[in-house]
Design a protein around this motif. Structure first.
Motif, mmCIF file in Angstrom:
data_model
loop_
_atom_site.group_PDB
_atom_site.id
_atom_site.type_symbol
_atom_site.label_atom_id
_atom_site.label_comp_id
_atom_site.label_asym_id
_atom_site.label_seq_id
_atom_site.Cartn_x
_atom_site.Cartn_y
_atom_site.Cartn_z
ATOM 1 N N THR A 89 -15.270 -20.965 22.430
ATOM 2 C CA THR A 89 -14.735 -19.723 21.870
ATOM 3 C C THR A 89 -14.680 -18.622 22.926
ATOM 4 O O THR A 89 -13.693 -17.884 23.031
ATOM 5 C CB THR A 89 -15.591 -19.272 20.669
ATOM 6 N N ARG A 128 -8.606 -27.845 20.355
ATOM 7 C CA ARG A 128 -8.995 -27.821 18.942
ATOM 8 C C ARG A 128 -7.884 -28.440 18.083
ATOM 9 O O ARG A 128 -6.707 -28.379 18.429
ATOM 10 C CB ARG A 128 -9.214 -26.384 18.470
ATOM 11 N N ASP A 129 -8.292 -28.989 16.951
ATOM 12 C CA ASP A 129 -7.314 -29.436 15.958
ATOM 13 C C ASP A 129 -6.611 -28.230 15.340
ATOM 14 O O ASP A 129 -7.221 -27.161 15.166
ATOM 15 C CB ASP A 129 -7.991 -30.220 14.835
ATOM 16 N N ASP A 130 -5.361 -28.387 15.019
ATOM 17 C CA ASP A 130 -4.674 -27.411 14.186
ATOM 18 C C ASP A 130 -5.297 -27.482 12.793
ATOM 19 O O ASP A 130 -5.524 -28.578 12.255
ATOM 20 C CB ASP A 130 -3.184 -27.742 14.123
ATOM 21 N N GLU A 131 -5.587 -26.331 12.214
ATOM 22 C CA GLU A 131 -6.247 -26.309 10.902
ATOM 23 C C GLU A 131 -5.445 -27.076 9.853
ATOM 24 O O GLU A 131 -6.005 -27.633 8.910
ATOM 25 C CB GLU A 131 -6.451 -24.860 10.445
ATOM 26 N N ARG A 132 -4.133 -27.099 10.010
ATOM 27 C CA ARG A 132 -3.282 -27.776 9.032
ATOM 28 C C ARG A 132 -3.009 -29.222 9.398
ATOM 29 O O ARG A 132 -2.319 -29.935 8.657
ATOM 30 C CB ARG A 132 -1.957 -27.019 8.905
ATOM 31 N N SER A 133 -3.549 -29.658 10.544
ATOM 32 C CA SER A 133 -3.254 -31.011 11.012
ATOM 33 C C SER A 133 -4.487 -31.627 11.677
ATOM 34 O O SER A 133 -4.614 -31.615 12.894
ATOM 35 C CB SER A 133 -2.084 -30.970 12.010
ATOM 36 N N PRO A 134 -5.407 -32.144 10.874
ATOM 37 C CA PRO A 134 -6.606 -32.772 11.435
ATOM 38 C C PRO A 134 -6.239 -33.896 12.400
ATOM 39 O O PRO A 134 -5.289 -34.649 12.184
ATOM 40 C CB PRO A 134 -7.318 -33.323 10.195
ATOM 41 N N SER A 186 -5.184 -33.457 15.466
ATOM 42 C CA SER A 186 -4.032 -33.091 16.299
ATOM 43 C C SER A 186 -4.414 -32.545 17.674
ATOM 44 O O SER A 186 -3.543 -32.152 18.437
ATOM 45 C CB SER A 186 -3.191 -32.037 15.571
ATOM 46 N N ARG A 187 -5.694 -32.524 17.983
ATOM 47 C CA ARG A 187 -6.118 -31.815 19.201
ATOM 48 C C ARG A 187 -5.551 -32.428 20.475
ATOM 49 O O ARG A 187 -5.211 -31.701 21.411
ATOM 50 C CB ARG A 187 -7.634 -31.723 19.277
ATOM 51 N N ARG A 194 -2.005 -31.416 20.798
ATOM 52 C CA ARG A 194 -1.931 -29.993 21.130
ATOM 53 C C ARG A 194 -2.216 -29.774 22.615
ATOM 54 O O ARG A 194 -1.581 -28.925 23.254
ATOM 55 C CB ARG A 194 -2.915 -29.193 20.284
#
Length: 472
Positions: free
Chosen positions: A50, A67-73, A75-76, A79
């Motif tokens: 952070t 990090r993963d997208d909150e809407r796409s577990p 996905s890190r 990303r």
């Protein structure tokens, strides 16, 4: 008809460090560059991620610990690949025009470490060219492999040591007298300077010098295992030879300008200091130490270092009292240390700490829920102090005999789970001397692995300064 078996990955005949075209930040000086870099992925906790993200929107932590997208577990990894592609397209990162070996210098508290960053030819440990000294776990390798496949890049170098003193080190020393390609100082106080070595005659001299040598992995065992796994997968897919036969590495001459070596201390749970002292007294010489006015453990480490010059030595403390353990029983050492292991392995302090003191003398399981690890004495002592119960005589009033007697009496009066057995929350700090780099190399040369978390080498190469795309 059976499908043809793909040929095995190539095996180099010696230590090969090849030039490559690095992908680097367009900002190549001062705070603008420092704010974009990060420590190695495996020393960054959640709060650190952070903090690094907040330092700069282009910080390398977004590549190495996405990090993963909150809407796409899940996905890190995608990303990270998208981020790398966008940063390259937007010229946040730029590719060097010519392949180079990069001379990399780090200065920390007056200590100077220098080496070469390049693409090291991957070799099976049995070849005796690149030697690991620690075992690896499946989880981190799987994670780093997924990141490598997604990004198509070596995002961070592994850290290799070798015994040199030859032409490669001479060329490094000559290069650092010239104007660097980039320079910056990171928030941990480490200064970084990098030069690109492109002269063909010098590159040939480096190659000739290194070929007959071997290197030990100082840091990055999981990344090296990832390199070899990715290489095997590409060859199994029939892709043949390619950039996956090499991995990004920082190669340092330990003899000329090597790292600082630090101990990694233990926090042992499930045992009070009282009981630890009582049991240790049956196998070690026990000496009380004064902890007054020494919350950082400086005096304890000084006494430990002096005692370690004469053999195995350890300090145990709960933050309130401390004891020096020396002269382990030779009969116990012979019984507890495996005869089929090398003398180099048996003589390590960390070996004696785990196989003799923790397992045999204290009777504890050598598992991660029992034995924790801290990179500095302050943190180890603080962790123990948070669970300490006053149980032993003050060091000024104690003798080895009275310590054992007092410990036994205290254990019998404070135990909650049978004679001398501590409540699970109890913990002590076990402080160790650093393992010399030569001892690490000796164990690795014997084809063996050290106990986990045996040694800390610093400074570590900074992530984000040099990236190696796997496209050439």
């Amino acid at each position: 008809m059976a499908a043809p078996v793909p040929p095995a990955p190539p095996s180099p005949g010696g230590l090969v460090l090849a030039p490559f075209r690095a992908l680097r930040y367009a900002a190549d000086d001062g705070e603008e560059l420092a704010s974009r870099t990060a420590p190695p992925y495996d020393v960054i906790d959640a709060a650190g991620v952070t903090a690094l993200e907040a330092r700069h929107p282009h910080n390398a932590v977004r590549l190495i610990l996405p990090r993963d997208d909150e809407r796409s577990p899940g996905s890190r990894y995608r990303r990270a690949a998208d981020t790398l592609r966008v940063w390259t397209a937007d010229a946040v990162l730029r590719r060097d025009d010519r392949p180079a070996l990069y001379v990399y210098e780090q200065t920390q508290d007056g200590h100077v470490q220098r080496g070469l960053v390049g693409a090291v030819a991957l070799a099976d440990p049995d070849a005796g060219i690149i030697l690991p000294h620690e075992n690896t776990m499946t989880g981190p390798v799987t994670d780093r492999l997924a990141l490598t496949v997604a990004t198509g890049a070596n995002l961070e170098p592994i850290f290799l040591l070798y015994e040199g003193g030859g032409a490669a080190s001479r060329i490094v020393a000559e290069t650092v007298t010239t104007t660097p390609l980039l320079t910056t100082t990171t928030d941990d106080g480490v200064s970084h300077r990098i030069w690109a070595l492109t002269d063909q005659e010098r590159l040939a001299a480096v190659a000739d010098d290194l070929y007959g040598r071997r290197a030990v992995i100082a840091d990055g065992h999981h990344r090296y295992a990832t390199y070899r796994r990715y290489q095997a997968d590409r060859h199994a897919a029939g892709d043949g030879t390619g950039p996956w036969d090499f991995g990004l590495a920082f190669l340092v001459d330990a003899r000329v300008s090597g790292p600082q070596v630090h101990a990694i201390h233990r926090v042992v749970r499930g045992l009070t200091l009282t009981e630890a002292v009582r049991r240790a007294g049956t196998a070690f010489r026990v000496k009380p130490l004064d902890t007054v006015g020494d919350p950082a453990g400086g005096y304890l480490l000084s006494e430990l270092a002096k005692a370690g010059q004469d053999g195995h030595a350890f300090v145990i403390t709960d933050g309130r009292a401390a004891f020096l353990l020396t002269h382990p029983d030779p009969v116990l050492l012979a019984d507890a240390l495996p005869a089929d292991r090398s003398a180099a392995f048996r003589q390590l302090d960390v070996t004696v700490a785990h196989l003799v003191l923790i397992t045999k003398v204290w009777g504890l399981a050598d598992t991660e829920d029992v034995v924790g690890y801290q990179h500095d004495a302050v943190t180890a002592i603080a962790a123990a102090a948070s669970t300490a119960t006053p149980a032993v005589p003050a060091p000024g009033d104690a003798t080895p005999a009275s310590v054992a007697d007092g410990a036994a009496a205290s254990a019998s009066s404070t135990s909650t789970a049978g004679a001398g057995v501590a409540a699970p929350a109890a913990a002590i700090a076990l402080l160790l001397n650093p393992t010399p780099a030569a001892d690490v190399a000796a164990v690795a040369a014997a084809g063996e692995r050290m106990p986990r978390k045996s040694t800390l080498f610093t400074p570590k190469p900074r992530s984000g300064l040099l990236i190696r795309p796997l496209d050439e």
